[in-house]
Design a protein around this motif. Sequence first.
Motif, short mmCIF file in Angstrom:
data_model
loop_
_atom_site.label_atom_id
_atom_site.label_comp_id
_atom_site.label_asym_id
_atom_site.label_seq_id
_atom_site.Cartn_x
_atom_site.Cartn_y
_atom_site.Cartn_z
N PHE A 114 81.49 44.65 -28.59
CA PHE A 114 81.26 43.54 -28.10
C PHE A 114 80.63 42.71 -29.16
O PHE A 114 80.60 43.05 -30.38
N PHE A 115 80.46 41.27 -28.90
CA PHE A 115 79.90 40.29 -29.85
C PHE A 115 78.42 39.68 -29.00
O PHE A 115 78.61 39.08 -28.03
N PRO A 116 77.29 40.15 -29.60
CA PRO A 116 76.06 39.54 -28.95
C PRO A 116 76.27 38.02 -29.11
O PRO A 116 76.62 37.43 -29.81
N GLU A 117 75.38 37.48 -28.26
CA GLU A 117 75.03 35.92 -28.26
C GLU A 117 74.72 35.49 -29.43
O GLU A 117 73.82 36.12 -30.13
N HIS A 118 75.36 34.38 -29.82
CA HIS A 118 75.06 33.92 -31.26
C HIS A 118 75.46 32.42 -31.16
O HIS A 118 76.12 31.82 -30.30
N ARG A 119 75.01 31.70 -32.31
CA ARG A 119 75.61 30.19 -32.32
C ARG A 119 76.35 30.39 -33.71
O ARG A 119 75.82 30.95 -34.88
N ASP A 120 77.47 29.77 -33.94
CA ASP A 120 78.32 29.84 -35.06
C ASP A 120 77.78 28.99 -36.21
O ASP A 120 77.94 29.41 -37.20
N THR A 121 77.39 27.74 -35.91
CA THR A 121 76.82 27.08 -36.92
C THR A 121 75.86 25.80 -36.32
O THR A 121 75.98 25.55 -35.22
N ASP A 122 75.16 25.32 -37.21
CA ASP A 122 74.33 24.06 -36.88
C ASP A 122 75.20 22.75 -37.38
O ASP A 122 74.59 21.59 -37.28
N GLU A 123 76.19 23.02 -38.12
CA GLU A 123 76.80 22.03 -38.47
C GLU A 123 77.97 21.30 -37.66
O GLU A 123 78.38 22.19 -36.81
N GLU A 124 78.44 20.08 -37.64
CA GLU A 124 79.35 19.55 -36.77
C GLU A 124 80.74 19.94 -37.06
O GLU A 124 81.31 20.44 -38.30
N GLY A 125 81.72 20.13 -36.19
CA GLY A 125 83.01 20.40 -36.28
C GLY A 125 83.51 21.61 -35.03
O GLY A 125 82.94 21.36 -34.12
#
Length: 209
Positions: A123-134
């Motif tokens: 599985f892929f646990p909860e995360h944020r990919d980036t704080d940058e726009e795009g």
Amino acid sequence: MFPASATAWTRLASVSEALHATLRQEFIEGGRVPHLCLRDALLPERAEALHQALRDARFVRHHHGPYPLHIAPLKQQEPSALTDFCAWLQSADGAAFHAALVGWPEPLETRQVQVSRMEVGEFFPEHRDTDEEGLAVVYNFTRPWEDRFGGVLTFRHPEVDADMMRVPPLFNSVFIFRARGAPHRVTEWTSEAQGHQRYSVTAFILAKR
């Protein structure tokens, strides 16, 4: 409108202006996480070739321990439809196509392309990919897929204990979303999927530095 190279990969590069306007509006009106989800994203022969190349690719365990899944380092792959597709995603044309498709207002560049595979129990646990726009652009190559298999990309609602969006990994689909500050996870690939794998290719297409 779109880079000419995109026509070698997808019919989306030839959509009418009216349909393109609708796609841009769907992205803008995507809710808390602006997004666009499309079936039959790539030309059928391209999708089939990519599926076979993914089955033949060399995968290793993800280098980050808390992420229990496999990735295919691009530098370790033999030339194939997969390496060709990832090279296009990494190109200026690949970034420009996806930005134009959703009507992103600023120039973007591809920072990373990740090829992943899930097997039973991964599985892929909860995360944020980036704080940058795009944008995060997820192409799915899972076949077959059934609801009982799991492997669903989910976005948690920020105010209640529930998912506000669930995206199944349907073959030859693409899911494009605003990457900044969007917590998400991929549910476990269950024992019901024994003998099958979940494949995806994800590009992170972010603001130019």
